[in-house]
Design a protein around this motif. Structure first.
Motif, mmCIF file in Angstrom:
data_model
loop_
_atom_site.group_PDB
_atom_site.id
_atom_site.type_symbol
_atom_site.label_atom_id
_atom_site.label_comp_id
_atom_site.label_asym_id
_atom_site.label_seq_id
_atom_site.Cartn_x
_atom_site.Cartn_y
_atom_site.Cartn_z
ATOM 1 N N GLY A 184 0.806 -1.214 0.000
ATOM 2 C CA GLY A 184 0.000 0.000 0.000
ATOM 3 C C GLY A 184 0.840 1.264 0.000
ATOM 4 O O GLY A 184 0.539 2.224 -0.727
ATOM 5 N N ILE A 185 1.901 1.279 0.805
ATOM 6 C CA ILE A 185 2.782 2.457 0.834
ATOM 7 C C ILE A 185 3.498 2.610 -0.498
ATOM 8 O O ILE A 185 3.590 3.725 -1.049
ATOM 9 C CB ILE A 185 3.801 2.345 1.978
ATOM 10 C CG1 ILE A 185 3.095 2.346 3.340
ATOM 11 C CG2 ILE A 185 4.817 3.492 1.905
ATOM 12 C CD1 ILE A 185 2.332 3.606 3.657
ATOM 13 N N LEU A 186 3.994 1.523 -1.041
ATOM 14 C CA LEU A 186 4.703 1.609 -2.326
ATOM 15 C C LEU A 186 3.766 2.070 -3.443
ATOM 16 O O LEU A 186 4.192 2.783 -4.359
ATOM 17 C CB LEU A 186 5.308 0.246 -2.673
ATOM 18 C CG LEU A 186 6.447 -0.242 -1.767
ATOM 19 C CD1 LEU A 186 6.909 -1.626 -2.188
ATOM 20 C CD2 LEU A 186 7.618 0.732 -1.777
ATOM 21 N N GLU A 187 2.501 1.684 -3.374
ATOM 22 C CA GLU A 187 1.548 2.075 -4.406
ATOM 23 C C GLU A 187 1.094 3.525 -4.256
ATOM 24 O O GLU A 187 1.102 4.291 -5.231
ATOM 25 C CB GLU A 187 0.319 1.157 -4.359
ATOM 26 C CG GLU A 187 -0.770 1.553 -5.361
ATOM 27 C CD GLU A 187 -2.019 0.710 -5.242
ATOM 28 O OE1 GLU A 187 -3.023 1.032 -5.940
ATOM 29 O OE2 GLU A 187 -2.026 -0.273 -4.458
ATOM 30 N N LEU B 161 10.270 4.026 3.454
ATOM 31 C CA LEU B 161 9.629 2.891 4.110
ATOM 32 C C LEU B 161 10.694 1.930 4.621
ATOM 33 O O LEU B 161 11.544 1.476 3.857
ATOM 34 C CB LEU B 161 8.700 2.171 3.127
ATOM 35 C CG LEU B 161 8.110 0.833 3.563
ATOM 36 C CD1 LEU B 161 7.220 1.000 4.799
ATOM 37 C CD2 LEU B 161 7.320 0.196 2.415
ATOM 38 N N VAL B 162 10.635 1.618 5.920
ATOM 39 C CA VAL B 162 11.560 0.656 6.531
ATOM 40 C C VAL B 162 10.726 -0.481 7.094
ATOM 41 O O VAL B 162 9.853 -0.275 7.939
ATOM 42 C CB VAL B 162 12.400 1.316 7.645
ATOM 43 C CG1 VAL B 162 13.356 0.295 8.257
ATOM 44 C CG2 VAL B 162 13.176 2.511 7.098
ATOM 45 N N SER B 163 11.000 -1.692 6.617
ATOM 46 C CA SER B 163 10.221 -2.866 6.980
ATOM 47 C C SER B 163 11.148 -3.955 7.516
ATOM 48 O O SER B 163 12.381 -3.791 7.512
ATOM 49 C CB SER B 163 9.453 -3.364 5.745
ATOM 50 O OG SER B 163 8.662 -4.493 6.041
ATOM 51 N N MET C 142 14.579 -1.038 -3.012
ATOM 52 C CA MET C 142 14.345 -0.108 -4.104
ATOM 53 C C MET C 142 14.586 1.293 -3.572
ATOM 54 O O MET C 142 14.991 1.449 -2.421
ATOM 55 C CB MET C 142 12.951 -0.273 -4.715
ATOM 56 C CG MET C 142 11.804 -0.140 -3.744
ATOM 57 S SD MET C 142 10.168 -0.439 -4.518
ATOM 58 C CE MET C 142 10.293 -2.197 -4.896
ATOM 59 N N LYS C 143 14.358 2.313 -4.371
ATOM 60 C CA LYS C 143 14.781 3.673 -4.037
ATOM 61 C C LYS C 143 14.441 4.087 -2.612
ATOM 62 O O LYS C 143 15.292 4.570 -1.879
ATOM 63 C CB LYS C 143 14.190 4.675 -5.031
ATOM 64 C CG LYS C 143 14.667 6.111 -4.829
ATOM 65 C CD LYS C 143 14.095 7.031 -5.899
ATOM 66 C CE LYS C 143 14.695 8.438 -5.788
ATOM 67 N NZ LYS C 143 14.336 9.115 -4.531
ATOM 68 N N ASN C 144 13.193 3.916 -2.187
ATOM 69 C CA ASN C 144 12.767 4.384 -0.870
ATOM 70 C C ASN C 144 12.327 3.268 0.063
ATOM 71 O O ASN C 144 11.658 3.529 1.066
ATOM 72 C CB ASN C 144 11.623 5.389 -1.028
ATOM 73 C CG ASN C 144 12.077 6.696 -1.643
ATOM 74 O OD1 ASN C 144 13.162 7.181 -1.356
ATOM 75 N ND2 ASN C 144 11.251 7.265 -2.511
ATOM 76 N N PHE C 145 12.704 2.033 -0.237
ATOM 77 C CA PHE C 145 12.239 0.886 0.531
ATOM 78 C C PHE C 145 13.430 0.088 1.068
ATOM 79 O O PHE C 145 14.256 -0.394 0.304
ATOM 80 C CB PHE C 145 11.356 0.002 -0.355
ATOM 81 C CG PHE C 145 10.876 -1.270 0.302
ATOM 82 C CD1 PHE C 145 10.591 -1.338 1.656
ATOM 83 C CD2 PHE C 145 10.686 -2.420 -0.464
ATOM 84 C CE1 PHE C 145 10.150 -2.501 2.248
ATOM 85 C CE2 PHE C 145 10.248 -3.599 0.110
ATOM 86 C CZ PHE C 145 9.978 -3.634 1.468
ATOM 87 N N GLU D 159 21.568 7.583 2.988
ATOM 88 C CA GLU D 159 20.831 6.522 2.327
ATOM 89 C C GLU D 159 21.782 5.415 1.903
ATOM 90 O O GLU D 159 22.795 5.675 1.249
ATOM 91 C CB GLU D 159 20.084 7.054 1.098
ATOM 92 C CG GLU D 159 19.048 8.113 1.429
ATOM 93 C CD GLU D 159 18.180 8.478 0.247
ATOM 94 O OE1 GLU D 159 18.165 7.716 -0.738
ATOM 95 O OE2 GLU D 159 17.510 9.525 0.298
ATOM 96 N N ASP D 160 21.475 4.189 2.292
ATOM 97 C CA ASP D 160 22.295 3.064 1.847
ATOM 98 C C ASP D 160 22.083 2.847 0.363
ATOM 99 O O ASP D 160 21.023 3.132 -0.187
ATOM 100 C CB ASP D 160 21.902 1.786 2.608
ATOM 101 C CG ASP D 160 22.360 1.833 4.050
ATOM 102 O OD1 ASP D 160 23.173 2.701 4.378
ATOM 103 O OD2 ASP D 160 21.881 1.006 4.842
ATOM 104 N N VAL D 161 23.094 2.308 -0.289
ATOM 105 C CA VAL D 161 22.997 2.029 -1.721
ATOM 106 C C VAL D 161 23.089 0.537 -1.975
ATOM 107 O O VAL D 161 23.464 -0.218 -1.116
ATOM 108 C CB VAL D 161 24.101 2.763 -2.511
ATOM 109 C CG1 VAL D 161 23.918 4.261 -2.394
ATOM 110 C CG2 VAL D 161 25.490 2.366 -2.010
#
Length: 215
Positions: free
Chosen positions: A139-142, A149-151, A170-173, A213-215
């Motif tokens: 839902g957050i990604l959509e 977002l950190v899961s 991915m970019k923000n996950f 931000e980690d890469v």
């Protein structure tokens, strides 16, 4: 017996600035983090963020504290039967009574997700239920692909601490855990390993608040 002393806001700010530097602490104090799920992961993440002075926390959970939570969650016997949102808020304010803490005692669903997370800067997914985890992440990604977002997944039992890691999916996950270990008989959710995974989540959130931000 000595009476409890309430520190002033200035005293707490001075101590945090001394530990983290005024430049870093300014970013942490301005930070806004929404934590969905206040169990073994979420309660530990919230404790860490409160201790470093993250200024704005949004706590979401619909559950109450029960005796089976005490093996890994940041609650005490006196909290059994209380809503986790109320219990955790009361504990965090003992650490820093000047934090801005908002609570929503509600179950996250596909229908209310957009409203609940609209104002979030960083979302921490901290559910125990795999179905709920997938629903929130998807839902957050959509709906909010621009939000950080950190899961977490894979933290059960007592396997090696060294196989728990943080990975940018991915970019923000970002996903923390070993991504494999699920609770089974004799290998359930235990305080040490759950706390390690929660520490990964809290540290990644800290890095994001500080512009790393980690890469």
């Amino acid at each position: 017996m000595a009476s409890e002393r309430i520190l002033s806001k200035e005293e707490i700010e001075t101590a945090l600035n001394e530990r983290h530097s005024p430049e870093k602490q300014k970013l942490l104090s301005a930070g806004q983090v929404t934590i969905a799920g206040l169990g073994g992961l979420g309660s530990n993440v919230a404790y860490s963020l409160a201790r470093i002075g993250v200024g704005h926390l949004h706590l979401i959970d619909f559950d109450v504290v029960d005796i089976t939570n005490l093996n890994r969650q940041q609650y005490f016997m006196e909290h059994i039967g209380m809503y986790k949102t109320d219990a955790l808020k009361s504990l965090l304010l003992k650490i820093n009574p000047y934090l801005d803490i908002r609570t929503d005692c509600v179950k996250v669903t596909e229908e209310n997700l957009k409203e609940l997370f609209a104002d979030a800067q960083i979302v921490c997914e901290a559910f125990d239920n795999p179905v709920a985890k997938a629903m929130l992440v998807n839902g957050i990604l959509e709906h909010f692909p621009e939000k950080k977002l950190v899961s977490a997944t894979g933290m059960a039992g007592y396997e090696s601490s060294n196989i728990i890691s943080t990975k940018r999916m991915m970019k923000n996950f970002y996903l923390c855990g070993d991504r494999v270990t699920e609770p089974t008989y004799g290998n359930g959710l235990m305080a040490p390993r759950v706390a390690i995974c929660a520490g990964h989540e809290a540290n990644m959130i800290t890095r994001l608040l500080l512009g790393e931000e980690d890469v």
